[in-house]
Design a protein around this motif. Structure first.
Motif, short mmCIF file in Angstrom:
data_model
loop_
_atom_site.label_atom_id
_atom_site.label_comp_id
_atom_site.label_asym_id
_atom_site.label_seq_id
_atom_site.Cartn_x
_atom_site.Cartn_y
_atom_site.Cartn_z
N PRO A 34 -11.85 -0.90 5.17
CA PRO A 34 -12.15 -2.27 4.57
C PRO A 34 -11.98 -1.63 3.11
O PRO A 34 -13.02 -0.77 3.19
N LEU A 35 -12.43 -2.59 2.66
CA LEU A 35 -12.49 -3.08 1.10
C LEU A 35 -14.36 -3.78 0.78
O LEU A 35 -14.12 -4.50 0.16
N HIS A 36 -15.25 -3.14 1.79
CA HIS A 36 -16.87 -3.20 1.87
C HIS A 36 -17.57 -3.01 0.36
O HIS A 36 -16.79 -1.85 -0.32
N ASP A 37 -18.97 -3.29 0.40
CA ASP A 37 -19.18 -3.18 -1.05
C ASP A 37 -19.49 -1.65 -0.43
O ASP A 37 -20.07 -0.32 -0.86
N THR A 38 -19.88 -1.24 0.76
CA THR A 38 -20.39 -0.29 1.54
C THR A 38 -20.15 0.11 2.99
O THR A 38 -20.02 -1.22 3.67
N ALA A 69 -14.03 3.32 -3.68
CA ALA A 69 -14.43 4.31 -3.74
C ALA A 69 -13.11 5.20 -3.05
O ALA A 69 -12.65 6.75 -3.80
N CYS A 70 -13.66 5.01 -1.78
CA CYS A 70 -12.67 5.96 -0.59
C CYS A 70 -11.48 5.75 -0.58
O CYS A 70 -10.75 7.08 -1.10
N VAL A 71 -10.81 4.35 -0.86
CA VAL A 71 -9.31 4.46 -2.03
C VAL A 71 -8.95 5.13 -2.71
O VAL A 71 -7.78 6.08 -2.95
N ALA A 72 -9.77 5.23 -3.60
CA ALA A 72 -9.80 6.22 -4.69
C ALA A 72 -9.32 6.87 -4.40
O ALA A 72 -8.24 8.26 -5.02
N ALA A 73 -10.34 7.88 -3.44
CA ALA A 73 -10.46 9.02 -3.36
C ALA A 73 -9.28 9.83 -2.11
O ALA A 73 -8.28 10.64 -2.80
N LEU A 74 -8.68 8.58 -1.72
CA LEU A 74 -7.31 8.91 -1.08
C LEU A 74 -5.83 8.80 -1.45
O LEU A 74 -5.51 9.57 -1.47
N GLU A 75 -6.18 8.26 -3.02
CA GLU A 75 -5.32 8.39 -3.87
C GLU A 75 -5.29 9.13 -4.64
O GLU A 75 -3.70 9.61 -4.44
N ARG A 76 -6.00 10.11 -4.93
CA ARG A 76 -6.13 11.53 -5.73
C ARG A 76 -5.50 13.02 -4.09
O ARG A 76 -5.15 13.32 -4.93
N LEU A 77 -5.55 12.27 -3.07
CA LEU A 77 -4.70 13.19 -2.09
C LEU A 77 -3.49 12.62 -1.89
O LEU A 77 -3.03 13.61 -1.10
N GLY A 78 -2.76 11.53 -2.33
CA GLY A 78 -1.53 11.19 -2.60
C GLY A 78 -1.07 9.59 -1.76
O GLY A 78 0.40 9.79 -1.68
N ILE A 116 -11.78 9.97 7.74
CA ILE A 116 -11.43 11.50 7.33
C ILE A 116 -11.39 11.78 9.20
O ILE A 116 -10.59 12.42 8.18
N ARG A 117 -11.49 11.56 9.69
CA ARG A 117 -10.74 12.33 10.33
C ARG A 117 -9.41 12.18 11.35
O ARG A 117 -8.68 12.89 11.02
N THR A 118 -9.29 10.67 10.87
CA THR A 118 -7.81 10.28 10.91
C THR A 118 -7.01 11.19 9.92
O THR A 118 -5.67 11.73 10.02
N ILE A 119 -7.15 11.52 8.31
CA ILE A 119 -6.44 11.83 6.93
C ILE A 119 -6.53 13.52 7.31
O ILE A 119 -6.18 14.16 6.69
N VAL A 126 -7.41 -2.04 3.51
CA VAL A 126 -5.71 -2.13 3.02
C VAL A 126 -5.39 -1.13 3.40
O VAL A 126 -6.03 -0.55 4.15
N ARG A 127 -4.41 -1.06 3.92
CA ARG A 127 -3.38 -0.22 4.63
C ARG A 127 -2.37 0.88 4.02
O ARG A 127 -2.01 0.86 3.11
N LEU A 128 -3.11 2.55 3.94
CA LEU A 128 -2.56 3.14 2.86
C LEU A 128 -1.84 4.38 3.78
O LEU A 128 -1.57 4.55 5.13
#
Length: 73
Positions: free
Chosen positions: A44-48, A11-20, A58-61, A31-33
């Protein structure tokens, strides 16, 4: 400031992809984005995701928590 939700790494990766962001590489469960004009971030692609890990992402982006929550869909 809103409280951080408990979300999965996907879900985090999907949100970051919407950001570009786009996936540059993956090693194991991490995963490195990358995004033009922004700092790269590893998710990290963990369940939670731990709330501290999510806060660090969030701070990094360099976006506000409310803006990130809007990207979750």
């Amino acid at each position: 400031m809103a409280a951080l939700p408990v979300i999965s790494g996907k879900a985090c990766v999907a949100a970051l992809e919407r950001l570009g962001y786009r996936q540059a590489r993956q090693r194991g469960s991490h995963v490195r984005l990358v995004c033009e004009g922004r700092k790269p971030v590893t998710v990290p692609l963990h369940d939670t995701l731990d709330r501290g890990t999510l806060r660090s992402i969030i701070r990094t982006i360099d976006v506000e928590i409310d803006e990130f929550l809007g990207l979750l869909g």
